[in-house]
Design an enzyme around this catalytic site. Structure first.
Site, PDB file in Angstrom:
ATOM      1  N   HIS A  80      33.521   9.585 -50.255  1.00 58.38           N
ATOM      2  CA  HIS A  80      34.802   8.905 -50.020  1.00 58.38           C
ATOM      3  C   HIS A  80      35.772   9.162 -51.173  1.00 58.38           C
ATOM      4  O   HIS A  80      36.957   9.422 -50.948  1.00 58.38           O
ATOM      5  CB  HIS A  80      34.581   7.396 -49.881  1.00 58.38           C
ATOM      6  CG  HIS A  80      33.689   7.009 -48.750  1.00 58.38           C
ATOM      7  ND1 HIS A  80      33.199   5.729 -48.586  1.00 58.38           N
ATOM      8  CD2 HIS A  80      33.183   7.730 -47.713  1.00 58.38           C
ATOM      9  CE1 HIS A  80      32.448   5.685 -47.513  1.00 58.38           C
ATOM     10  NE2 HIS A  80      32.422   6.892 -46.968  1.00 58.38           N
ATOM     11  N   TYR A 135      39.491  11.041 -50.823  1.00 58.21           N
ATOM     12  CA  TYR A 135      40.779  10.465 -51.196  1.00 58.21           C
ATOM     13  C   TYR A 135      41.394  11.175 -52.398  1.00 58.21           C
ATOM     14  O   TYR A 135      42.625  11.252 -52.515  1.00 58.21           O
ATOM     15  CB  TYR A 135      40.639   8.965 -51.446  1.00 58.21           C
ATOM     16  CG  TYR A 135      40.451   8.178 -50.157  1.00 58.21           C
ATOM     17  CD1 TYR A 135      41.426   8.197 -49.170  1.00 58.21           C
ATOM     18  CD2 TYR A 135      39.292   7.444 -49.916  1.00 58.21           C
ATOM     19  CE1 TYR A 135      41.260   7.506 -47.974  1.00 58.21           C
ATOM     20  CE2 TYR A 135      39.113   6.744 -48.733  1.00 58.21           C
ATOM     21  CZ  TYR A 135      40.104   6.781 -47.764  1.00 58.21           C
ATOM     22  OH  TYR A 135      39.938   6.094 -46.581  1.00 58.21           O
ATOM     23  N   GLU A 139      31.619   2.351 -44.311  1.00 61.01           N
ATOM     24  CA  GLU A 139      31.772   1.045 -44.949  1.00 61.01           C
ATOM     25  C   GLU A 139      31.286  -0.080 -44.043  1.00 61.01           C
ATOM     26  O   GLU A 139      30.766  -1.094 -44.528  1.00 61.01           O
ATOM     27  CB  GLU A 139      33.233   0.811 -45.357  1.00 61.01           C
ATOM     28  CG  GLU A 139      33.747   1.756 -46.421  1.00 61.01           C
ATOM     29  CD  GLU A 139      32.948   1.693 -47.718  1.00 61.01           C
ATOM     30  OE1 GLU A 139      32.242   0.672 -47.954  1.00 61.01           O
ATOM     31  OE2 GLU A 139      33.020   2.652 -48.504  1.00 61.01           O
TER      32      GLU A 139
END
Length: 262
Positions: A32, A36, A138
């Site tokens: 993740h 990003y 998540e």
């Protein structure tokens, strides 16, 4: 997040199966971050702009407030080597609940709402597509943590008293207010289909969901005002007329006979 996974949760959750999942979770969190970071490099090619974005936790009060909230709960058990007393186990339980219900289950869900608002306006499809996978991960991380809480409840039900319910409820109320401060900065006077009032209702709805999952009474009674969030669990299918499809496997060439020796 990685520090809490490695220095706290992995240390005190000693089930081999659970530790195996925590190892996978650590890897997914790293993916993740890389996703990003890649987007940040794309959206902000100027090094000074990127440096300012990374410094937001120090320079933007709403972001700093959320960070201080996280550190206050997560740092409370970092130096405990063994959960020998009831108070130690309660502190660990609050750490785990904060991590799952407030950080992964509320702060992240606020961020998902902003991303999917952009998607609903036809903007930033790459961000939304990648966030679909982050959302999936998540959600699993949060459910795993709640499963650990369920196990603790079975083994030590005396920990789940009125005092714990009060602490968890106050924790989620504080988390809602912290995220709402960020929403005020982001939404300003209001965006088409999203404003501070609707974000407050959404965050309260999410907080009530977390309380119900933990076996506690909801406190807000709010409903989800964002119809575009209903798409979050829907698998994306590529429109072949809009872009290149990447979610389908190329057919395997050749043939296989089932009586062959392997």
């Amino acid at each position: 997040m990685a520090n809490n996974l490695v220095l706290t949760l992995y240390k005190h959750i000693n089930s081999p199966e659970a530790r195996l999942y925590l190892s996978r979770q650590l890897f997914e969190e790293a993916v993740h971050v890389q996703f990003y970071l890649t987007l940040l490099d794309t959206y902000l090619p100027d090094p000074d702009d990127r440096a300012a974005a990374f410094a937001a936790v120090e320079n933007i009060p709403a972001i700093r407030e959320k960070a201080e909230f996280c550190f206050r709960w997560m740092d409370s058990v970092e130096k405990i080597e063994r959960l020998e007393t009831k108070e130690d186990r309660r502190r660990f339980l609050l750490n785990l609940i904060c991590f799952a219900a407030c950080i992964e289950g509320l702060f992240f869900y606020g961020a998902f709402a902003y991303v999917y608002w952009f998607r609903s306006r036809g903007l930033l499809h790459g961000l939304a597509t990648g966030t679909n996978w982050v959302f999936r991960d998540e959600s699993m991380h949060m459910e795993f943590a709640f499963s650990v809480v369920d196990t603790v409840r079975e083994e030590e039900p005396e920990l789940f008293d009125d005092e714990l319910q009060r602490q968890v409820t106050d924790m989620l109320k504080e988390a809602v207010e912290a995220e709402l401060q960020f929403a005020r900065d982001l939404c300003g006077e209001g965006l088409p289909g999203m404003n501070t009032a609707s974000m407050q209702e959404y965050l309260q709805c999410v907080a009530d969901q977390r309380l119900r999952r933990l076996g506690f009474a909801p406190v807000f009674g709010s409903e989800n005002p964002f119809s575009f969030m209903e798409l979050q669990n829907v698998q994306e299918l590529t429109n072949f007329f809009e872009r290149r499809a990447s979610a389908y496997q190329v057919a395997v060439e050749g043939s296989v006979a089932f009586d062959d020796d392997f």
